[in-house]
Design a protein around this motif. Structure first.
Motif, PDB file in Angstrom:
ATOM      1  N   ASP A 487      -6.219  -2.996  -6.227  1.00  0.00           N
ATOM      2  CA  ASP A 487      -5.132  -3.818  -6.769  1.00  0.00           C
ATOM      3  C   ASP A 487      -3.770  -3.292  -6.353  1.00  0.00           C
ATOM      4  O   ASP A 487      -2.851  -4.068  -6.052  1.00  0.00           O
ATOM      5  CB  ASP A 487      -5.222  -3.864  -8.298  1.00  0.00           C
ATOM      6  N   GLU A 488      -3.630  -1.976  -6.338  1.00  0.00           N
ATOM      7  CA  GLU A 488      -2.350  -1.364  -5.998  1.00  0.00           C
ATOM      8  C   GLU A 488      -1.934  -1.639  -4.555  1.00  0.00           C
ATOM      9  O   GLU A 488      -0.738  -1.688  -4.250  1.00  0.00           O
ATOM     10  CB  GLU A 488      -2.416   0.150  -6.225  1.00  0.00           C
ATOM     11  N   GLN A 489      -2.893  -1.813  -3.666  1.00  0.00           N
ATOM     12  CA  GLN A 489      -2.569  -2.023  -2.253  1.00  0.00           C
ATOM     13  C   GLN A 489      -2.593  -3.479  -1.830  1.00  0.00           C
ATOM     14  O   GLN A 489      -1.981  -3.843  -0.816  1.00  0.00           O
ATOM     15  CB  GLN A 489      -3.574  -1.256  -1.383  1.00  0.00           C
ATOM     16  N   LEU A 512       4.602  -2.756  -4.284  1.00  0.00           N
ATOM     17  CA  LEU A 512       3.403  -2.116  -3.757  1.00  0.00           C
ATOM     18  C   LEU A 512       3.672  -0.669  -3.366  1.00  0.00           C
ATOM     19  O   LEU A 512       2.831   0.214  -3.573  1.00  0.00           O
ATOM     20  CB  LEU A 512       2.869  -2.896  -2.555  1.00  0.00           C
ATOM     21  N   GLU A 513       4.849  -0.410  -2.799  1.00  0.00           N
ATOM     22  CA  GLU A 513       5.216   0.958  -2.441  1.00  0.00           C
ATOM     23  C   GLU A 513       5.286   1.835  -3.685  1.00  0.00           C
ATOM     24  O   GLU A 513       4.826   2.977  -3.690  1.00  0.00           O
ATOM     25  CB  GLU A 513       6.557   0.950  -1.708  1.00  0.00           C
ATOM     26  N   MET A 514       5.856   1.288  -4.746  1.00  0.00           N
ATOM     27  CA  MET A 514       5.940   2.026  -6.006  1.00  0.00           C
ATOM     28  C   MET A 514       4.552   2.261  -6.596  1.00  0.00           C
ATOM     29  O   MET A 514       4.250   3.346  -7.110  1.00  0.00           O
ATOM     30  CB  MET A 514       6.789   1.251  -7.011  1.00  0.00           C
ATOM     31  N   VAL A 548      -6.493   3.482   3.439  1.00  0.00           N
ATOM     32  CA  VAL A 548      -5.086   3.333   3.068  1.00  0.00           C
ATOM     33  C   VAL A 548      -4.212   3.163   4.305  1.00  0.00           C
ATOM     34  O   VAL A 548      -3.302   2.323   4.334  1.00  0.00           O
ATOM     35  CB  VAL A 548      -4.619   4.536   2.225  1.00  0.00           C
ATOM     36  N   SER A 549      -4.488   3.938   5.347  1.00  0.00           N
ATOM     37  CA  SER A 549      -3.689   3.809   6.571  1.00  0.00           C
ATOM     38  C   SER A 549      -3.848   2.417   7.186  1.00  0.00           C
ATOM     39  O   SER A 549      -2.867   1.817   7.660  1.00  0.00           O
ATOM     40  CB  SER A 549      -4.094   4.878   7.586  1.00  0.00           C
ATOM     41  N   PHE A 550      -5.068   1.906   7.184  1.00  0.00           N
ATOM     42  CA  PHE A 550      -5.292   0.573   7.742  1.00  0.00           C
ATOM     43  C   PHE A 550      -4.526  -0.477   6.944  1.00  0.00           C
ATOM     44  O   PHE A 550      -3.799  -1.308   7.514  1.00  0.00           O
ATOM     45  CB  PHE A 550      -6.776   0.230   7.763  1.00  0.00           C
TER      46      PHE A 550
END
Length: 620
Positions: A487-489, A512-514, A548-550
């Motif tokens: 959900d966060e990403q 999303l950054e936060m 996460v990087s993707f």
């Protein structure tokens, strides 16, 4: 996974480890325990190290680890990449071997920059009189600290214990913004603690993960602690790329015609684009590899009995929602078909339903409570317990539907759908006895609700359908997969829609950054303490570094389209991946927070706000 602890005293006194803290540590590491004390001649400081190991891979290796130089190492983590760890090797020993060869700060930092996977560590380097400690970039493993001005001591531990009415020397979570070093020789001379920080920075960027001065408020709990940036300007290299903040001048309007109620067929037109389909397959591949890494290493057969094929080695916190369904589908790819998978589904007792009856005396309708024996049946885990209406919560309904989808995908696998029913009496008892200690030092209503729900779910004690009969069942799986991070990403929360409506794509990107920046302090330390209390290990595939990087490399409109209705637009990319994996109705289920889906929020004061301080967490 382990329970790790270190107490450092820079006076002539030696601080004792609180019995409640020791008890909580032992539950995290039930397989072996060890203690080491260090008092270096000629210097006025003492170190006490305590390690408690949950054996997960390779040879059973007691902690703390100690080498011939006298260096001491405590490790609570898993190496899934970055350093080579053989299938029969212990990752704590591998990391320690690397550290023992280090002769400079930069070499130590390069090791922790390289490790992919969750970790918290404490490392005493005897030659330099320095104590190093910290958490991984996302803070996936808990580490707390407490400074005591009176005893001139600092304690670091995986889990603490709540003591009501004690303002002096309170626990706080070690921020995951940096790795820390204390020069104990200097501290003993100064009779105070100086923390040297080594912050995370993104590769090839001057961008720092966060501003430590905003995150660290040391002055509010100790006057004997100071914080300073390391003099050499050294830093750790973040294991992920920074978030793509590209915002287009305009986006093409959607040409898809949708009904009022999205169905999984509505996802198919989005997959007609070759570009989008390629991105979807890339997500499936990277997420599948993340799941594989997290379920591939059982304990070595040379030191542990080979698990029975009738017992599950992996469990999933399972609501039937898209996140848990994706994890179950991918776990099915990598776990031998003869091994069961436990699907842990928690429900909290609803208020007893009312019905109208006609009394003899008045011949009028009066409202009385139905007399379902919910509490007794739930405690017994009887065949009928899961069928009572008082446990027929939304997550139970979607969980059963999700189970049917998984059985359709792989009917040859045994899927143990564990119905975990929690009465109000048991909730109150276990919250006061155990859960309040684990949630601490967090203290909000949201922390209470999610902490309690995750504790009962991960305990895995309930009832399951075995040989066509509902029987009492307790999951023996040490590995517990959870969908946190999706959900966060991928803009899965309702607040993301609110922010998008108010501030457009730019506002959504900032949100999303936060979200990812605060996930260590908001979620992960708490969840690690909660799940670890059962001698089990939480694993977070959606927070795998490669995943996460993707996702961070993609522009936000490739991940979500909040112009589309609920159940479709949020986490759109993940929904398309679910469709490609063969999921149906679950692919378009709207997001439902665990506290509402399990109905724990309905058991308490309905007027509370999630951010309110929760009095129920304060032990009397």
């Amino acid at each position: 996974m382990c329970g790790i602890c270190c107490v450092v005293n820079v006076s002539n006194l030696q601080s004792a480890l609180d019995k409640a803290v020791l008890g909580n540590l032992k539950k995290r590491g039930p397989n072996c325990s060890r203690e080491v004390t260090k008092a270096v001649a000629g210097f006025n400081y003492h170190c006490f190290f305590s390690g408690h190991v949950l054996h997960m891979r390779g040879l059973l290796t007691p902690q703390p680890l100690e080498d011939e130089k006298g260096n001491v190492f405590l490790w609570n983590g898993e190496v899934f990449g970055g350093l080579k760890v053989g299938s029969e090797e212990n990752d704590a020993q591998v990391v320690f071997d690397h550290l023992s060869k280090c002769t400079s700060e930069s070499e130590i930092l390069s090791i922790f920059s390289a490790v992919q996977g969750p970790w918290a560590f404490i490392y005493f380097q005897v030659d330099s009189h320095c104590l190093w400690f910290g958490r991984d970039f996302f803070g996936r493993r808990s580490l707390l600290w407490k400074f005591d001005d009176v005893e001139k001591s600092v304690m670091l531990t995986s889990v603490g214990a709540l003591v009501v009415g004690t303002e002096h020397g309170q626990w706080q979570e070690v921020p995951a913004s940096a790795v820390y070093k204390m020069d104990l020789k200097a501290c003993s001379l100064l009779d105070s603690f100086v923390l040297m920080t080594y912050p995370w920075k993104y590769p090839s960027s001057k961008l720092q993960k966060s501003d430590l001065t905003h995150e660290l408020r040391l002055e509010k709990f100790s006057s004997s602690v100071s914080l300073t940036m390391n003099a050499s300007g050294l830093f750790l290299t973040a294991p992920v790329v920074p978030l793509n903040i590209t915002i287009p001048a305009c986006l093409p309007e959607s040409k898809h015609t949708l009904g009022t109620q999205p169905s999984f067929e509505d996802l198919q037109p989005f997959l007609q684009s070759d570009k989008r389909k390629k991105i979807v397959h890339q997500l499936v591949d990277v997420l599948s590899e993340a799941v594989r890494r997290r379920i591939q290493y059982p304990p070595s057969k040379t030191v542990a009995t080979c698990p029975s094929v009738n017992k599950a080695n992996v469990a999933i916190l399972f609501s039937g929602g898209i996140d848990s369904m994706i994890l179950a589908t991918l776990a099915d790819r990598h776990i031998p078909v003869e091994h069961p998978i436990d699907l842990l589904n928690v429900a909290f007792q609803l208020k007893k339903p009312k019905k109208k009856v006609l009394t003899k005396n008045t011949k009028k309708c009066k409202t009385v409570l139905n007399s379902h024996p919910c509490q007794e049946e739930a405690k017994l885990g009887s065949a009928e317990a899961g069928d009572f209406e008082c446990f027929n919560v939304p997550d139970r309904i979607t969980g059963r539907a999700g189970l049917q989808e998984m059985q359709d995908i792989n009917p040859t696998r045994t899927w143990n759908f564990v119905e975990i029913n929690v009465t109000q009496d048991e909730l109150q008892e276990m919250r006061q006895k155990t859960i309040s200690h684990l949630v601490y030092p967090l203290e909000t209503v949201l922390d209470d609700s999610i902490g309690c729900a995750v504790w009962f779910a991960s305990r895995g004690t309930g009832a399951a359908l075995l040989n066509n009969e509902m029987k009492e069942y307790t999951s023996t799986a040490k590995v517990v997969l959870t969908g946190i991070g999706a959900d966060e990403q991928l803009a899965g929360y309702s607040r993301h829609r609110v922010r998008y409506k108010m501030s457009g794509l730019e506002g959504l990107v900032n949100e999303l950054e936060m979200e990812l920046g605060r996930i260590s302090s908001r979620n992960l330390g708490r969840d690690d303490r909660i799940i670890g209390d059962h001698g089990k290990e939480a694993r977070f595939p959606f927070l795998d570094e490669e995943v996460v990087s993707f996702l961070s490399s993609l522009p936000v409109w490739e991940k979500a389209d909040l112009t589309l209705p609920r159940g479709l637009g949020e986490k759109l990319l993940l929904r398309l991946a679910a469709r490609e994996l063969g999921l149906t109705a679950s692919a378009v289920l709207p997001k439902r927070a665990m506290q509402f889906g399990s109905r724990i929020a309905k058991m308490e004061n309905g007027n509370e706000k999630a951010s309110d301080k929760c009095n129920r967490l304060q032990r009397v």
